[in-house]
Structures are given as C-alpha cells and as structure tokens.
Design an enzyme around this catalytic site. Sequence first.
Site, short mmCIF file in Angstrom:
data_model
loop_
_atom_site.label_atom_id
_atom_site.label_comp_id
_atom_site.label_asym_id
_atom_site.label_seq_id
_atom_site.Cartn_x
_atom_site.Cartn_y
_atom_site.Cartn_z
N LEU A 21 40.52 29.21 45.13
CA LEU A 21 41.30 29.22 43.75
C LEU A 21 42.17 30.13 43.38
O LEU A 21 43.15 30.04 42.85
CB LEU A 21 40.24 29.29 42.76
CG LEU A 21 38.95 28.16 42.75
CD1 LEU A 21 37.98 28.63 41.84
CD2 LEU A 21 39.40 26.88 42.48
N THR A 23 43.93 34.64 44.62
CA THR A 23 43.88 35.75 45.81
C THR A 23 44.46 36.76 44.83
O THR A 23 45.60 36.85 44.44
CB THR A 23 44.68 35.50 47.10
OG1 THR A 23 44.21 34.51 47.73
CG2 THR A 23 44.74 36.59 47.77
N GLY A 24 43.79 37.84 44.87
CA GLY A 24 44.25 39.10 43.92
C GLY A 24 44.58 40.14 45.00
O GLY A 24 44.77 39.77 46.32
N ASN A 28 39.38 37.39 47.11
CA ASN A 28 39.55 36.11 47.08
C ASN A 28 38.81 35.40 46.20
O ASN A 28 37.42 36.01 45.97
CB ASN A 28 39.13 35.52 48.33
CG ASN A 28 40.42 35.87 49.21
OD1 ASN A 28 41.54 35.93 49.02
ND2 ASN A 28 40.22 36.14 50.48
N VAL A 29 39.13 34.47 45.36
CA VAL A 29 38.08 33.50 44.46
C VAL A 29 37.80 32.12 45.09
O VAL A 29 39.24 31.68 45.24
CB VAL A 29 38.50 33.54 43.02
CG1 VAL A 29 37.69 32.74 42.31
CG2 VAL A 29 38.72 35.09 42.27
N LYS A 44 33.67 35.27 43.93
CA LYS A 44 34.83 36.34 44.29
C LYS A 44 34.32 37.21 45.32
O LYS A 44 33.05 37.82 45.02
CB LYS A 44 35.10 37.14 43.13
CG LYS A 44 36.40 38.22 43.08
CD LYS A 44 36.49 38.84 41.79
CE LYS A 44 37.93 39.56 41.73
NZ LYS A 44 38.17 40.01 40.60
N ASP A 144 44.63 44.17 31.83
CA ASP A 144 45.47 43.51 32.68
C ASP A 144 45.73 41.86 32.26
O ASP A 144 45.51 41.09 33.13
CB ASP A 144 45.13 43.37 34.04
CG ASP A 144 45.78 42.71 35.03
OD1 ASP A 144 47.16 42.87 35.01
OD2 ASP A 144 45.35 42.40 36.30
#
Length: 740
Positions: A21, A23-24, A28-29, A44, A144
């Site tokens: 879904l 990527t930070g 990862n989600v 996550k 954020d």
Amino acid sequence: MERPPGLRPGAGGPWEMRERLGTGGFGNVCLYQHRELDLKIAIKSCRLELSTKNRERWCHEIQIMKKLNHANVVKACDVPEELNFLINDVPLLAMEYCSGGDLRKLLNKPENCCGLKESQILSLLSDIGSGIRYLHENKIIHRDLKPENIVLQDVGGKIMHKIIDLGYAKDVDQGSLCTSFVGTLQYLAPELFENKPYTATVDYWSFGTMVFECIAGYRPFLHHLQPFTWHEKIKKKDPKCIFACEEMTGEVRFSSHLPQPNSLCSLIVEPMENWLQLMLNWDPQQRGGPVDLTLKQPRCFVLMDHILNLKIVHILNMTSAKIISFLLPPDESLHSLQSRIERETGINTGSQELLSEMGISLDPRKPASQCVLDGVRGCDSYMVYLFDKSKTVYEGPFASRSLSDCVNYIVQDSKIQLPIIQLRKVWAEAVHYVSGLKEDYSRLFQGQRAAMLSLLRYNTNLTKMKNTLISASQQLKAKLEFFHKSIQLDLERYSEQMTYGISSEKMLKAWKEMEEKAIHYAEVGVIGYLEDQIMSLHTEIMELQKSPYGRRQGDLMESLEQRAIDLYKQLKHRPSDHSYSDSTEMVKIIVHTVQSQDRVLKELFGHLSKLLGCKQKIIDLLPKVEMALSNIKEADSTVMFMQGKRQKEIWHLLKIACTQSSARSLVGSSLEGVTPQLPPTSAEREHPLSCVVTPQDGETLAQMIEENLNCLGHLSTIIHEANEKQGNNMMSLDWSWLTE
C-alpha cells in the site's frame, strides 16, 4: 507474490499478502487478506535496520496508535497470531485497512487539477479537523500531516477521511515545547522547518496547506519552488495573506483571497478565506487564533464548525441555467425564501415551482430547511430546481460559462508558444473549463429529469382520478338504470290501482319530475370526451419517455473531456525545462466542447418545453376531471335520495291502504255479528297495497268459506257502500307529506 522484506516464506498461515500500500522512510505498509474469512488488515513492517532512536520512535507509534479511538484516526488492531513476530527487531503494527487510497492519489487525478469539488472539500475539513482536534485533546501533535497521510474509506456509501502514520507524532504530556523531529518539508510549519520550538499549531499550518491545495489544486505559497527558496520570500507576508504566486516578471504577488478557478460557492468563499488566514499565519503564536473563552477551543475550530454548520440551499434556475445560493437562517419559511428568489430572479412567488431531484414539489407548509438534506454539503451533492410556471417554452441554450483569463489567452491565439511550466497551469484550467461545461449540462439534464418525474407524478394523479371517475360513472349508470326500471314499474302499478284505490296528483307529478331528473343525470355520467383527452395525454407522455432526448446526450462531451485530460497528462510528463509548446490541440477541444454543449442544450430545452407543455395540459385538465367527478357524485347522491324518497312514499301509501282495510273490517263487524270474507279478486291479489287477511290454517279457511257462502250477496252490497263512503273520506286526508 511479493513478500515484505524480512517475512520468511510460508509465514502468515491463512493470511496472504495482497499488495503493498505504501512505503515510508523505513517502513512498508502491506495489505493482508485472510484466505477463508475475507478479512483485510494493513500491516506496517520495518524494512531497515533501525537506530536506537528510530526503534524507540517506531515502538512509540505503536503505543500511541493502540490508545487512540476516533472515527477519523486510523485504528490499530491486534496483529494476527500467525503474523506476530519481529522484523528487524521491531514488532509489526496492524491497522484497519482503508480501501479508498490516500488523498494524494485523489489530488493527482487530472480532473482534480484545479481542486476538489465543494462536497469533498467540506467533508475533508470536517473529518480531518475532527481528527486533529481529538489528537490535540489527547496531547498528541502529529507533525507530519500531508495528503499521503490521509486515507479514504467508504463507510455506508459515505467517504470518511482518516489520519494515518503517527511515526512522527509527539506525545507532549511532558511539556508544551518540542525540538525533536522534522517531517515532510512541503507541508511543514515554518518553525519546524527552522528547527525552532513548536506547539500544536504546527498541525494547523499543515492542515491549512492541505485544505488550500484541495480547493485550488496546488499549495498556497510558490508551490513550484522548493521550501528553502519560498520560505525566504514568504516569511514576511501579511498575516492575512493566504496565497502567493510568481508573475512572469519574477515579482511575487500576494493575496488574501482564494485564487480562481475553484469549486466553492460564493457564500463559503469568505468564511473559508478567514479560516485559512488563521491557519496559515506565519507567526505560530497567532496561528489558529485566540482561545474562545466560552467554548474553550481555538478560534480556528470555532470558525471551522461555523462553516460546516452553514445551511446553504443551492437552486438551479432552469430558465437561465444559473445556480443561485442562499444562506438559510433558522426557521425561515419557504415563502420567505421564495421572496428572496423573486428578488434574485424576477420570477414572482406565485409562478415559482421548486422541485427536488426526485421531482417532488417543496411543501409550502414546511420550513425552507427542507431544501437542505441533513449531512449533505456542497452544490455538487444536492440541488433544488426552479421552474417558472407561467412559461412552458424554455428558450435555451444559454451562454456558456465564461473563460478564465489564462484559457481565453490561448483561445485567442492557440499557436502562441508558452513555457511548459506555465502551460501546465493554463491547460489545467482548460481541463477544468471543459469538465465544467460537461457538469453544467449534467446539472441541467438532472433538472429536466426532475421535470419528467414531476410530470409522471401528475400523470399518476390524473390516472387515479380517471379510474375514480370511470368507477363513479359506472356506478351512476347502474343506479340510474335501476332507478328508471323501478320508477317505471311504480308508475305502472300506480296507474292500475288509481281507478279503485289511492290517487294523488301531487305524488304523480313528483314521481314524473324524478324521472325527468334521472334522464338529465344520465348526461352527467357521460365522460367519454374526458377519457379521450386523458388517453391522448398518456400517449404523449409515453412518447416523451421514449424520446432519445429524454436520456443523457453528453457522450461526445465526455469523450472531449477525456481527450483534454489525456493531453494534460502528456504535458505533465514532459520535462519542465526551458522548452515551449503551443495550445492548438487543447483549443480545438475547447471549441468542440462549446459547440457540443450548444447542440445538446438545444435538444434538452426543446424536450423540456414539451415536458412542461404536457404537464400544463394535465394541470388544465385536472379541474375538469374534478368537476365531472363532483357532478357525478352529486347526481349519484340525488338519485339515491329520490329513490329513498319514493320508497318512503310507497310505504306511506301502504300504511294508508292498511288503514282502509282496517276500516272495512270495522264495517263488517257491525253487520249482525257476522264477518264474512270474500276471496280476493285477481286485481287485488296482484296489487302490492292490498291488505290481505290470512287465516291461521287451511281447515279453518274452508269452514269460513262454507259458512259465509249464503251471505255473499248481502256482504257484497255492504262492502260496495263502505267503499264509496271510504273513497269520499280519502279526499279529506292530509297529503302535504308528498311535498316534504
């Protein structure tokens, strides 16, 4: 299928990873789905080896998520046992899955290049505003907030917005100032960008920036520049400034107003600008406004609630194709609203017809708030349609919406070369214009549909009245037939007994008048001419329903809109270097769309005029049907009254006949104690008024006949004399009851 890093093969049991879904920075989600139960969750996981500080922040996010419970903050849930293991020495975070994607995905759609629709903007304002208020009440600063951290979920047909990714959130229960982490730069509050102490007002800046982008399609301050560049140019802006753009000369132009085009109605623009001035104040101490002492919350939330609680009715004037919006005060009557509509449109209140989308006329007995649906905001969500009942011919089409300055510039000279970066803005407005033309047609088509539904409602009412009329006519016809036959029989029998029985000129005259009235009432029941008119209207309505102009004709406009979107996509993918391009193809699409709208609107208003003309015929016919039905009911009632009156008269005659019979019995008993009885003649047997004395049994009757045979002649003479005497007495009776 791809596995998230660190997840060993075969792990997860019945849970299968379906897609990534997002990527930070270091996570990862992924979407996991249960193979048997069809359950879905978002997991996550960490994709990197984390430093001690980042590992603490990861675990801190899980702690924060687990203690939060709000509809607009994504919920944490228990990690399934089959997935409950460490990856890169940190636990997994399980969250509810939101299937609508994130806000960035929505904003990136080409049709939203000039902002979202009003209903979407207000929904976001309500949801995220509520979520931020909840976080702040729980002493949590997100830090954020950005479109990528807002996800959408369909809840019962309504899109809900939820805040995600609290990895950078700060729990401030240990103090009010923080100087730790810096989030996404484009939406970052100035004090965070400069690594200064901050408070919860940093979320106000990010939220205001997001809402502005949802309104205009781009961020408020020099959106094409990097934050390092635009911060220096914006930091000294006026507190009321909410927008800054760079002119061709390189000069920065500031504004306290929202740029055009946008989808907000005029009544919301000013309060929204006031709210953005609070949210985008450079000074963190002034940002959000003072705390309201009564409500005990910052001014920005008070104003936000005010905007969301505004009751605004949006009315499409079908005579001019223009939308007019009115702010509804509490308990305003519909008549008061109609008076304001008259001042705005010139259509007097008596000629106004306000229809809902389902073609239902607004109820004048109810308040004007019936024009606004609970929980529905935005002129793109619900509309009321205004018609002028004094007109049945609508002369459209009307002038197309006006071009923005940028679009008009390229229409005047489609071959002019413009820089790609500038052309993106111009073409975005061109796409918005083409989409707007299609939406204008769609709204007018919806108004035509409301008129059609209204016509069908009138037709249904007419059909019900027709069926009632036919039934009443048939009943009257049957009753008249019975009445005619019965009065003919009564008159015949009356004539037969007049020579030897009872007679009354008044009664005979009254009965004959009744017979004449019945003949007249037979004409009242003749409704064939009305049936013919009604059937003709039914046929006309069926033809209108079958007409292709009764269905949406905007296929070509939709195709042109898609072509404009495709051109805009191609332009966005071109590098924004120093290259130039013209707008020939885009201008062709604009011209073709205007021409297409002109054609379909001519067809629409021609069909609409036929609908309204047919409806007027029904309106004109209904009083005639009502009058015919009233006349039939009156005739029916009169016939039944005449029948009842005549029956009363017959019974009264029977009473008189019985009185005569009693008198004959008294005369007979005075003749030497003998009361001989004669068998009734054939005439007396047939006459309904003959008083017949019936013996108790057959043996007694035979004995009585035998005993009185010898006295027959003498008794006949006595009876003849008694009849003459009684006949003379009849003339002296009171017959006034016949005229009652």
